[in-house]
Design a protein around this motif. Structure first.
Motif, short mmCIF file in Angstrom:
data_model
loop_
_atom_site.label_atom_id
_atom_site.label_comp_id
_atom_site.label_asym_id
_atom_site.label_seq_id
_atom_site.Cartn_x
_atom_site.Cartn_y
_atom_site.Cartn_z
N TYR A 1 0.86 -1.04 0.03
CA TYR A 1 -0.08 -0.08 0.01
C TYR A 1 0.77 1.55 0.05
CZ TYR A 1 -2.58 3.87 1.98
OH TYR A 1 -3.24 5.18 2.20
N ALA A 2 1.82 1.39 1.00
CA ALA A 2 2.68 2.28 0.85
C ALA A 2 3.38 2.68 -0.44
CB ALA A 2 3.64 2.12 2.03
N GLU A 3 3.88 1.81 -1.13
CA GLU A 3 4.65 1.82 -2.43
C GLU A 3 3.43 2.46 -3.48
OE1 GLU A 3 7.22 -0.60 -5.53
OE2 GLU A 3 6.44 -1.64 -3.91
N ALA A 4 2.57 1.88 -3.40
CA ALA A 4 1.53 2.38 -4.33
C ALA A 4 1.01 3.98 -4.07
CB ALA A 4 0.28 1.38 -4.46
N GLN A 5 1.31 4.26 -2.96
CA GLN A 5 0.64 5.58 -2.54
C GLN A 5 1.87 6.68 -2.27
OE1 GLN A 5 -2.67 6.64 -1.84
NE2 GLN A 5 -2.96 4.63 -2.42
N GLY A 6 3.12 6.20 -2.67
CA GLY A 6 4.16 6.91 -2.46
C GLY A 6 4.64 7.35 -1.23
N ILE A 7 4.13 6.45 -0.31
CA ILE A 7 4.43 6.66 1.17
C ILE A 7 5.68 6.10 1.67
CG2 ILE A 7 3.46 6.72 3.43
CD1 ILE A 7 0.82 6.85 2.45
N PRO A 8 6.61 6.56 2.38
CA PRO A 8 7.76 5.49 3.14
C PRO A 8 7.12 4.54 3.98
CG PRO A 8 8.30 7.90 2.92
CD PRO A 8 6.76 7.93 2.56
N PHE A 9 7.54 3.47 3.90
CA PHE A 9 7.32 2.26 4.88
C PHE A 9 8.65 2.09 5.72
CE2 PHE A 9 7.46 -2.11 6.21
CZ PHE A 9 5.99 -2.19 6.71
N ILE A 10 8.67 1.98 6.97
CA ILE A 10 9.90 1.55 7.69
C ILE A 10 9.21 0.86 8.94
CG2 ILE A 10 11.18 3.64 6.95
CD1 ILE A 10 10.51 4.82 9.50
N GLU A 11 10.26 -0.03 9.46
CA GLU A 11 10.28 -0.79 10.57
C GLU A 11 10.58 -0.11 11.96
OE1 GLU A 11 9.08 -3.79 10.80
OE2 GLU A 11 8.90 -4.58 8.84
N GLY A 12 9.95 -0.16 12.83
CA GLY A 12 10.27 0.40 14.04
C GLY A 12 11.62 0.24 14.32
N ALA A 13 12.22 -1.07 14.22
CA ALA A 13 13.52 -1.34 14.29
C ALA A 13 14.74 -0.32 13.87
CB ALA A 13 13.88 -2.94 14.11
N GLN A 14 14.20 0.25 12.42
CA GLN A 14 15.12 1.02 11.88
C GLN A 14 15.28 2.53 12.63
OE1 GLN A 14 12.77 0.28 8.17
NE2 GLN A 14 14.76 0.29 7.27
N LEU A 15 14.14 2.71 13.36
CA LEU A 15 14.07 4.13 14.22
C LEU A 15 14.96 3.95 15.54
CD1 LEU A 15 10.54 5.44 13.49
CD2 LEU A 15 12.87 6.48 12.79
N VAL A 16 14.64 2.55 15.97
CA VAL A 16 15.58 2.31 17.11
C VAL A 16 16.95 2.09 16.97
CG1 VAL A 16 16.05 0.37 18.90
CG2 VAL A 16 13.45 1.03 18.13
N GLU A 17 17.38 1.70 15.84
CA GLU A 17 18.82 1.46 15.52
C GLU A 17 19.26 2.97 15.45
OE1 GLU A 17 21.75 -0.65 12.28
OE2 GLU A 17 19.50 -0.49 11.90
N ARG A 18 18.59 3.76 14.84
CA ARG A 18 19.19 5.05 14.37
C ARG A 18 19.32 5.97 15.60
NH1 ARG A 18 18.86 7.76 9.47
NH2 ARG A 18 19.62 10.04 9.59
N PHE A 19 18.22 6.03 16.46
CA PHE A 19 18.24 6.91 17.49
C PHE A 19 18.32 6.62 18.93
CE2 PHE A 19 15.54 8.60 14.14
CZ PHE A 19 16.29 9.65 13.84
N VAL A 20 18.17 5.23 19.07
CA VAL A 20 18.68 4.82 20.69
C VAL A 20 20.10 4.31 20.74
CG1 VAL A 20 17.93 3.17 22.26
CG2 VAL A 20 16.35 4.10 20.79
#
Length: 224
Positions: free
Chosen positions: A205-224
């Motif tokens: 759905y996100a790809e069809a709508q042009g919306i980024p899709f990310i996993e929570g783990a990617q934010l945790v890795e980046r900011f924790v």
């Protein structure tokens, strides 16, 4: 993508999500398979128009909530809802995925009518975002009333270091994008099964709508 991708100058999925959020556009975030296992469509609250509320109703289908920083909630005098409800059902929640609910008060802005229309809810949401930017200047009870149709969620004090729900994931993204500490979250539900949309379907759905899709783990890795 990995941290090495960032160091090479190639934008990561998180970079793209931050840029999108900075523009006022939504992202899709899947928390984790071993948590709620849900994908939420998340907007910066400042950017929520009636059309955005319509999209959340029709494309997501879950509960439309506004998450605010814990400091903002404290400035507004907003409690955890279960702490102030005088009813036996407000006792132990026995949540399988967390220690406690982040729900605070459900509100309407005082300029709304019933509070439930797309226009009314978008007004309440944007006014919450404006108030969150300068909470010390906001007489909360003069601007909002409860009960209402927009549920407020209290973010954990240290965000992802304390809790890894969509509340904290969205607020972390807002901070990274220099947005107001207020985000709108809404779970994506499957019309056929009635359950949460599978992550792969949410990504499609996100790809069809042009919306980024990310996993929570990617934010945790980046900011924790």
């Amino acid at each position: 993508m990995s941290r090495s991708s960032r160091s090479s100058g190639e934008p990561t999925a998180v970079d793209r999500a931050i840029d999108t959020f900075r523009r006022g556009d939504p992202v899709c975030i899947h928390d984790a398979d071993d948590r709620e296992g849900e994908t939420d469509i998340i907007y910066p609250a400042t950017a929520v128009t009636p059309n955005a509320v319509s999209r959340l109703r029709n494309d997501a289908g879950g509960l439309i909530c506004v998450a605010v920083d814990g400091e903002v909630a404290d400035a507004f005098g907003l409690p955890f809802l279960q702490d102030v409800l005088d009813h036996p059902a407000a006792g132990d929640h026995d949540l399988t995925y967390d220690d406690r609910s982040s729900f605070s008060l459900p509100v309407n802005h005082r300029k709304t009518d019933t509070g439930i229309t797309d226009e009314d809810r978008s007004l309440t949401i944007r006014e919450l975002a404006t108030a969150a930017d300068t909470p010390e200047e906001t007489a909360f009870a003069s601007s909002f009333r409860t009960p209402g149709h927009v549920h407020i969620l209290r973010g954990a004090t240290n965000l992802l270091a304390d809790r890894r729900g969509h509340t904290e994931l969205g607020l972390t993204l807002a901070h990274a994008a220099d947005q107001s500490p207020a985000v709108v979250v809404c779970e994506m539900l499957d019309d056929e099964t009635g359950k949460a949309v599978a992550p792969e379907d949410a990504a499609t759905y996100a790809e069809a709508q042009g919306i980024p899709f990310i996993e929570g783990a990617q934010l945790v890795e980046r900011f924790v």
